[in-house]
Motif scaffolding. Sequence first.
Motif, PDB file in Angstrom:
ATOM      1  N   LEU B  85     -83.941 -10.325 -15.497  1.00  0.00           N
ATOM      2  CA  LEU B  85     -85.463 -10.216 -16.118  1.00  0.00           C
ATOM      3  C   LEU B  85     -86.025 -11.959 -16.049  1.00  0.00           C
ATOM      4  CD1 LEU B  85     -84.086  -8.260 -19.529  1.00  0.00           C
ATOM      5  CD2 LEU B  85     -85.873  -7.636 -17.369  1.00  0.00           C
ATOM      6  N   PHE B  86     -87.734 -12.096 -16.347  1.00  0.00           N
ATOM      7  CA  PHE B  86     -88.162 -13.752 -16.892  1.00  0.00           C
ATOM      8  C   PHE B  86     -87.741 -13.523 -18.170  1.00  0.00           C
ATOM      9  CE2 PHE B  86     -90.528 -10.785 -13.960  1.00  0.00           C
ATOM     10  CZ  PHE B  86     -89.813 -11.239 -12.616  1.00  0.00           C
ATOM     11  N   ARG B  87     -86.871 -15.157 -18.594  1.00  0.00           N
ATOM     12  CA  ARG B  87     -86.210 -14.720 -19.325  1.00  0.00           C
ATOM     13  C   ARG B  87     -88.091 -15.856 -20.148  1.00  0.00           C
ATOM     14  NH1 ARG B  87     -81.318 -19.025 -19.462  1.00  0.00           N
ATOM     15  NH2 ARG B  87     -82.868 -19.891 -16.956  1.00  0.00           N
ATOM     16  N   HIS B  88     -88.328 -16.367 -19.934  1.00  0.00           N
ATOM     17  CA  HIS B  88     -89.541 -16.278 -20.722  1.00  0.00           C
ATOM     18  C   HIS B  88     -90.649 -15.726 -20.816  1.00  0.00           C
ATOM     19  CE1 HIS B  88     -91.467 -17.375 -16.399  1.00  0.00           C
ATOM     20  NE2 HIS B  88     -92.005 -16.777 -16.721  1.00  0.00           N
ATOM     21  N   PHE B 133     -87.531 -11.925 -27.122  1.00  0.00           N
ATOM     22  CA  PHE B 133     -87.316 -12.193 -25.775  1.00  0.00           C
ATOM     23  C   PHE B 133     -85.926 -11.347 -24.885  1.00  0.00           C
ATOM     24  CE2 PHE B 133     -90.556 -15.455 -27.311  1.00  0.00           C
ATOM     25  CZ  PHE B 133     -90.987 -15.574 -25.740  1.00  0.00           C
ATOM     26  N   PRO B 134     -86.209 -11.727 -23.176  1.00  0.00           N
ATOM     27  CA  PRO B 134     -84.497 -10.897 -22.916  1.00  0.00           C
ATOM     28  C   PRO B 134     -82.718 -11.542 -24.439  1.00  0.00           C
ATOM     29  CG  PRO B 134     -86.188 -11.618 -21.599  1.00  0.00           C
ATOM     30  CD  PRO B 134     -86.685 -12.179 -22.625  1.00  0.00           C
TER      31      PRO B 134
END
Lengths: 280, 263
Positions: B85-88, B133-134
């Motif tokens: 997953l895109f963490r930002h 967020f993730p």
Amino acid sequence: MRFPFKLRNGKGKMPGFGLSMGLSLSYLSFLILIPISSLVVYAAKMPLKDYFGIILDERVVAAFKISFFSAIAAALVNFVFGFIIAWVLARYDFVGKRIVDACVDLPFAVPTAVAGISLATVFSANGLLGKILLPFGISLGYSTAGIVLALIFIGLPFVVRTVQPIIEESDAALEEAAASLGANWFQIFVKVIFPAVLPALVTGATMAFARGLGEYGSVIFISSNMPYVSEIVPLLIIKKLMQFDYLGASAIGVTMLIIAFIMMFVTNILQKYMLKGRQS
Amino acid sequence: MGIEIRNINKKFGNFVALSDISIAIPKGEITALLGPSGCGKTTLLRIIAGLETPDSGVIKFSGEDQTNKRVKDRKVGFVFQHYALFRHMNVFENIAFGLRVRPRKIRPDRKAIHESVMRLVALVQLEGYVNRFPSELSGGQRQRVALARALAVEPSVLLLDEPFGALDAKVRKELRRWLRRLHDEIHVTSVFVTHDQDEALEVSDTIVIVNKGKIEQAGSPEAVCDFPANPFVADFLSDINRPIVTRKKKTLAGVINDDRQGI
């Protein structure tokens, strides 16, 4: 008595907090806190009116502007090129990579005076590179632009060395995921890679900026050191000291300290905001 | 036909990862690639996705040759083992990614993106989590975000690499039943890689057993359990909990009938 500090959740369960915290605090006190606060205490001896008289002096204000703008300019240049160099070193394999990698650290190691003299020589009007640039009207030796050049040199490793490990450790699956979702390489870079690297890049550039603000050795050799034009704050402080104007020197020193501290503090906050929700 | 894999070979240096693999993966079903670690199943999945290039061989989706297409043009949904997953980005942005990166001409507008994302969020039961967020999600929730993100591009094929591998035992069981039910709703041709026999038997319609870069046997869970083709398959499936599997055909409601019988 319980120690009045909170441990971070899930971390800090290791024993030895009291000892390591004590050591850290005394170390920081001896190295930073006591010397710097003694400077503040010394400067505090003078009345506020005198203090403002010194720092609002036209020449001092000009020096502040020069110092800050050249440090910011150099940090911005390093922000861009430091990232590119870190990228190349982290992502590609090429002949001589180790040599390039080692070169990046040279500004850390070379005496700053040596760096300043070399830069001044090479970029002066008859210098190796100065000769090439002169026809384009660019003169970097003995000028204000020379200051920026010296600060770029000094600051480069800060950016590269902060960013490089982040790029190296970035998960290849993230880029694969983006590609599988239909992103092209440009979108992958802009939307996935760059945002992941940005916090480190800001940290590196901030360190480069801070280093540039205080830099003295290399700058005085490449700058023409003319008051109002290319005289940096550290040089002004030295000049005051040589005239035995200790109070004046300390007033300028304290001002620089305060501004630098505020800027660092703001960047730290910014950093925290950027990293929101990103730990894991 | 869903996915057609013909004469795929892949070597890494001197190591033969896949040797002359040919198999047809049925449309609209879930197929498991099952095998011990290092057998080449993940490599095969990555070749189907286009994340890896085969040394030779052909990959077709619904009869259309994909071999020389890059991953970005294949319209596959890929769910990574550790989700990637895109963490930002928050949950919403993660799921919207595939829609936002479309070329302007075929990019849906704001409202349409919002609608599709919210539909997917409902599908994976993450309402109320869109702004997280993730790092603020549990493993199972991350997994579902990854799935929703992959489904957002309306893939012709859904590929999952060890989808339950990083989850604890209880969540894993729940999630695989949930995935089975979800699939019965959306019917996208799916392939997942696993080394867990139970998982393969419970979730898939077809099991492909891979060993040392070769296919040992392919067939329905009942077929491979009741009639193992060779000693390897028999041995590999022998240590599952209940070796005899009799599963009813799926009902219309898509409920999985958990009526496996032990010996």
